[in-house]
Design a protein around this motif. Sequence first.
Motif, PDB file in Angstrom:
ATOM      1  N   ALA A  38       0.823  -1.210   0.000  1.00  0.00           N
ATOM      2  CA  ALA A  38       0.000   0.000   0.000  1.00  0.00           C
ATOM      3  C   ALA A  38       0.859   1.263   0.000  1.00  0.00           C
ATOM      4  O   ALA A  38       0.473   2.285  -0.569  1.00  0.00           O
ATOM      5  CB  ALA A  38      -0.930  -0.001   1.213  1.00  0.00           C
ATOM      6  N   GLU A  39       2.029   1.196   0.634  1.00  0.00           N
ATOM      7  CA  GLU A  39       2.923   2.357   0.706  1.00  0.00           C
ATOM      8  C   GLU A  39       4.258   2.038   0.035  1.00  0.00           C
ATOM      9  O   GLU A  39       5.315   2.428   0.521  1.00  0.00           O
ATOM     10  CB  GLU A  39       3.164   2.751   2.162  1.00  0.00           C
ATOM     11  N   ARG A  40       4.191   1.347  -1.097  1.00  0.00           N
ATOM     12  CA  ARG A  40       5.448   0.835  -1.650  1.00  0.00           C
ATOM     13  C   ARG A  40       6.404   1.932  -2.105  1.00  0.00           C
ATOM     14  O   ARG A  40       7.618   1.737  -2.086  1.00  0.00           O
ATOM     15  CB  ARG A  40       5.192  -0.171  -2.773  1.00  0.00           C
ATOM     16  N   GLU A  41       5.891   3.109  -2.486  1.00  0.00           N
ATOM     17  CA  GLU A  41       6.802   4.198  -2.849  1.00  0.00           C
ATOM     18  C   GLU A  41       7.602   4.657  -1.630  1.00  0.00           C
ATOM     19  O   GLU A  41       8.782   4.988  -1.741  1.00  0.00           O
ATOM     20  CB  GLU A  41       6.028   5.371  -3.442  1.00  0.00           C
ATOM     21  N   THR A  42       6.943   4.681  -0.481  1.00  0.00           N
ATOM     22  CA  THR A  42       7.650   5.036   0.755  1.00  0.00           C
ATOM     23  C   THR A  42       8.530   3.884   1.216  1.00  0.00           C
ATOM     24  O   THR A  42       9.697   4.080   1.576  1.00  0.00           O
ATOM     25  CB  THR A  42       6.643   5.403   1.859  1.00  0.00           C
ATOM     26  N   ALA A  43       7.984   2.663   1.208  1.00  0.00           N
ATOM     27  CA  ALA A  43       8.752   1.506   1.666  1.00  0.00           C
ATOM     28  C   ALA A  43      10.020   1.310   0.840  1.00  0.00           C
ATOM     29  O   ALA A  43      11.064   0.914   1.378  1.00  0.00           O
ATOM     30  CB  ALA A  43       7.880   0.252   1.605  1.00  0.00           C
ATOM     31  N   TRP A  44       9.942   1.608  -0.453  1.00  0.00           N
ATOM     32  CA  TRP A  44      11.093   1.415  -1.332  1.00  0.00           C
ATOM     33  C   TRP A  44      12.266   2.295  -0.916  1.00  0.00           C
ATOM     34  O   TRP A  44      13.427   1.944  -1.127  1.00  0.00           O
ATOM     35  CB  TRP A  44      10.689   1.687  -2.773  1.00  0.00           C
ATOM     36  N   LEU A  45      11.982   3.431  -0.293  1.00  0.00           N
ATOM     37  CA  LEU A  45      13.062   4.294   0.198  1.00  0.00           C
ATOM     38  C   LEU A  45      13.985   3.544   1.144  1.00  0.00           C
ATOM     39  O   LEU A  45      15.196   3.776   1.168  1.00  0.00           O
ATOM     40  CB  LEU A  45      12.483   5.502   0.947  1.00  0.00           C
ATOM     41  N   PHE A  46      13.410   2.642   1.923  1.00  0.00           N
ATOM     42  CA  PHE A  46      14.164   1.986   2.983  1.00  0.00           C
ATOM     43  C   PHE A  46      14.812   0.676   2.545  1.00  0.00           C
ATOM     44  O   PHE A  46      15.597   0.097   3.297  1.00  0.00           O
ATOM     45  CB  PHE A  46      13.241   1.729   4.181  1.00  0.00           C
TER      46      PHE A  46
END
Length: 212
Positions: free
Chosen positions: A115-123
């Motif tokens: 659901a938040e893969r754009e944010t999760a991808w940062l990490f």
Amino acid sequence: MGLTVENVGRPARSSPRGAATRSALLRAAAQVFRTVGFAKAGVNEVVTEAGASVGSLYHHFSGKADLFYALYEEFQQRQQDRTRRAAVEARDAGETDPTRLMNAAARAYLEGCIAERETAWLFFRGDSPPGFESALRARLREWTDRNVALFRRAAQPVDDALLMVVSGAMLVAVGEVVARDDLADARRLADGVIAVLARLEAPAVTGPGAAG
């Protein structure tokens, strides 16, 4: 001591205006990190995106690494809320098996990453402050440890081998899931990971502590 997930500055009590500025800076940092990456990002780009001043950024954060860790902390808190809700809902529906409860939490964690893969991808893309990857592994291990301890009967010890396998599998799985551009593909992979975890069982307890 270097900056870590554990000692990143927590939001202090502030006015509504201060809280709004902090939130704007975090949103701006996330956008800049997504666009140019952490290594190439600059403080000036973040404050320009946020419509704030350099002074206001340093009032709330010590620098761009602190911004990165704060973004991760907020993401991880949302993930913790998701996994807790999933476990409670499964229990309320009558599920009592500890492995299935743990898998419900793991599924919620993976779905949150989707659901938040754009944010999760940062990490998980490898462009992060020094020491972050070690902190990430430690936090995922803590997440697994808390859930296994919560879902198992108090009299039954938590198995270290199971913890190691689950935490390692989740670390790899999350990185792969958030890297998928296709949403359906990401969900298929997450489903496959949960199916594999569902087949894992802790070794039987033997010796003096085993039930007779």
